[in-house]
Design a protein around this motif. Sequence first.
Motif, short mmCIF file in Angstrom:
data_model
loop_
_atom_site.label_atom_id
_atom_site.label_comp_id
_atom_site.label_asym_id
_atom_site.label_seq_id
_atom_site.Cartn_x
_atom_site.Cartn_y
_atom_site.Cartn_z
N GLN A 38 0.83 -1.21 0.00
CA GLN A 38 0.00 0.00 0.00
C GLN A 38 0.86 1.26 0.00
OE1 GLN A 38 -2.39 1.28 3.26
NE2 GLN A 38 -0.55 2.12 4.16
N THR A 39 2.03 1.20 0.68
CA THR A 39 2.91 2.36 0.72
C THR A 39 3.45 2.69 -0.67
OG1 THR A 39 3.54 1.85 2.99
CG2 THR A 39 4.99 3.30 1.77
N GLN A 40 3.96 1.66 -1.36
CA GLN A 40 4.51 1.90 -2.69
C GLN A 40 3.40 2.27 -3.69
OE1 GLN A 40 8.10 1.63 -3.70
NE2 GLN A 40 6.96 3.03 -5.02
N SER A 41 2.24 1.62 -3.55
CA SER A 41 1.13 1.93 -4.46
C SER A 41 0.63 3.36 -4.26
CB SER A 41 -0.02 0.94 -4.22
OG SER A 41 0.36 -0.37 -4.55
N ALA A 42 0.52 3.78 -3.00
CA ALA A 42 0.08 5.15 -2.72
C ALA A 42 1.09 6.17 -3.24
CB ALA A 42 -0.13 5.33 -1.22
N PHE A 43 2.37 5.86 -3.09
CA PHE A 43 3.41 6.75 -3.63
C PHE A 43 3.26 6.88 -5.13
CE2 PHE A 43 7.44 7.29 -5.77
CZ PHE A 43 7.98 8.41 -5.14
N ASN A 44 3.11 5.74 -5.82
CA ASN A 44 3.00 5.77 -7.28
C ASN A 44 1.79 6.59 -7.73
OD1 ASN A 44 5.17 4.04 -7.23
ND2 ASN A 44 3.94 2.19 -7.56
N GLU A 45 0.66 6.33 -7.08
CA GLU A 45 -0.58 7.00 -7.49
C GLU A 45 -0.48 8.51 -7.28
OE1 GLU A 45 -5.17 7.47 -5.94
OE2 GLU A 45 -3.90 5.90 -5.11
N LYS A 46 -0.06 8.94 -6.07
CA LYS A 46 -0.01 10.36 -5.78
C LYS A 46 1.07 11.08 -6.58
CE LYS A 46 -3.51 10.43 -3.27
NZ LYS A 46 -4.73 11.04 -3.84
N ALA A 47 2.20 10.42 -6.80
CA ALA A 47 3.25 11.05 -7.61
C ALA A 47 2.75 11.28 -9.03
CB ALA A 47 4.50 10.18 -7.60
N ALA A 48 2.07 10.28 -9.60
CA ALA A 48 1.55 10.44 -10.96
C ALA A 48 0.50 11.54 -11.02
CB ALA A 48 0.96 9.11 -11.44
#
Length: 812
Positions: free
Chosen positions: A26-36
């Motif tokens: 969830q941490t990496q997924s949230a980072f990817n989503e918000k960065a994009a």
Amino acid sequence: MEEAPEVEKEPTRREWTGFWSLIAQQTQSAFNEKAAQFLLIPLGGWLMGKDSKMELIAPLLLSLPFLLFAPLAGWLSDRFPKRNVLVACAVTQLVILVGLCGAMAAQSFQAAMVCFFTLAVLTAFFNPAKTGIVKELVGSRHLGFASSIQQMTGMLAILAGQILAGLAFDHRLHGSSDGWQAARGPLWVITVLALPPLFFSLLIPRTPRGEADRLSPRLAFQHFHQMKDLWRNPELRRSSVGIAFFVGFATFIHVWSLGVAKELTSGTTGFGTAASKYMIANSLGMASGFGVASVLMRRRIELGWVPLAGIAMTIGTLLLAVPDPSGRGFLLVLGFTAFSAAVFLAPLNAFFQDRCPAEHRGELLAAAYLQECVGAIIAALGLTAISYIRPLAGNPWWLGIHFALIPTALICGAVTVHSARLVPAELVRVVGLTILRLIYRIRSSGTEHFPQKGGVLLLPNHITWADAFFLTAACPRPVRFVMEAGFTGNTAVRLFSQLFDTVPITSSKPREALRASAEALKEGHVVCIFPEGQLTRTGTLRELKRGFEIIARQAGCPLVPTWTDGAWGSIFSFEGNRFFTKFPQRLRYGISVGFAPPVDPKDADLEGIRQGMMKASAIALAERAGDPAQANALQLSHINALQRGADFGTLDSDPLPDALPGLAIFEKQFDAIRRESPYPDPSSENHWLGGNALREKIESSKLQPGGVFFDFSDRATEPLAHPGWLHCPCLAIGGVIVAMSMPDPPKAHPGSQEQPGRKPGSHGILLPGFWLDGTTLQGPAVPNGLPLPDGTTVDEEGFVFLTRDQRSAAPA
């Protein structure tokens, strides 16, 4: 008779590994989503300039999928194993990010916004699964901690994604002046980073499949049906509305701070950097709040923090209008406000997850997310309306950027007042226990024995007037105390009984009292009864009263013997032969509460419970004792015999005091001074301790009157041939003090019961911290056990009896 509830199974190593793998995914997924997404917001500002409304449009696009797909998202998590849903989401995120890279290469902002929206749709399906699986992995006991960790790491990931994306876009835009090129490079990096979440999702253990019905077309329109199910349960309704308020508040803080950044930069160069600084303060504050909440709720969910955090949110919102938005003071206030909001949310979120039935958890979580989106949309629409009204009204000063803070603070205040009225007991409990922990250092041990569900009859010793607070602070579950109804005439006691939902009984109607206690247990509560029926004035366990075993058998629930260690000596105890009227010896007074293994109601009797309570005393003492000698010294400090901070006399020719290591540590640790003398002179010291040599000197002494003699001699139980001395037989075996007699304590008030400190023929009362395993003494003062002579007996008041032959065989 109902079966006694089982202790909840602790998560296995595999399940803990799965939980931390979930956190990593969830941490990496949230980072990817918000960065994009945060690359697209400044890109939109670059394309459309100051007229861009991306900071207002984005929250609406992020919320819309929850409105459209909430029933389907909940159904998916209830129909299939949540672990499978998490794997599918990891694969889908990778595909969407690849498509977003293609949109950037084609310089199609419309296609990029479609991917932006698709990422939001994915989040709508991901959230019920990632939230609902936590309890399946760690259980109820660790849910408050796990939920806060999940929120904290998710917030840190969002923070990192927003900051790095905003800074990267501004840096690349400054060098190239091309927004497409500024966004394209970081996006490829984000796409590569979508591979680790897929790996982590595969490490999560398989979870049970749900019981949802088959997919049907009407599922797409079941929003109101799910909301009806959610609102049918008052606990779920109130907690979910509180969560929705938090989301609306967080959305307001996020969007409002972006508006402040836009005011400062006109929405062009520097907007990403300014917005990132605000996001740092916002997200770091919120992540810190979740981290603190995980500590505050490491043992159980504490709803009392909700109104306290609401007060801080209200104050923080108003203070945002004071400092210069370009200064550090503004960032500090923004971080404080976000911190308070996180502490507000964490208990509500954990409580909601815990109360959701497993078979419908995905559906109810999806309905809650739907409510959250409504909160986010209301906040975004409110700010959007202000942004359009302001130029139409001629940009008046009073409708500036700070105007929106006023209604938001008023709403925060109203929610705070409402939450305080809903959970008054929890609020008082949190405030009271916080103050209590400033005075007492309270630890608990043996909590692994404590049943996590169902009725439990708690049976503690009773040393101080504050025992109820110590137990409330240490017990892993909320406690209801049994109280004599006659005490409620006192206003303070009546308020206490109302707030803490005490079980009122009437001693004149014993059958009704038993029935009321049993009913509370059948309802699944932890009910506390002090089986001694009185406060101890000797510091030792007094005779137990009957009745509790009947209550437990009627309710069919386990009994948990409990002991509060270290409370003797506080101002609330009878140490020094008085309650209250003394100064505390030190602050941060050490208290340890021990829980013994539960006793089946079929096996409950007075002797068994007494042994269980003494075993709990050993468990509690072990938490504070560093070595056997120190444990024995602490045992001496727990009884009303040798006084802390007072002198006592010994005979200079008596070898016994030096043969007691615990006595030497007691002197040093509790400021008791040993005065050696060639003869026993009660005019110099009133309390004397010794063995055969001191006994012989006292019996041959002509001095009248005498003092108090703690007799460890071979003839300790024989009458002392000197009537002027108060004779207190004691017992030490192998250098360990086992039992002590003491002067009968005075009555605390005329109606107090007699509590003998001595009994003819006994060696005194067995010290707290010891328990008998057959004929072997156990406890931290005797880590390898201490065999007692055959035939040793301990009566119902704890007095130890040995025969004459046994006494001669028990070396001092």
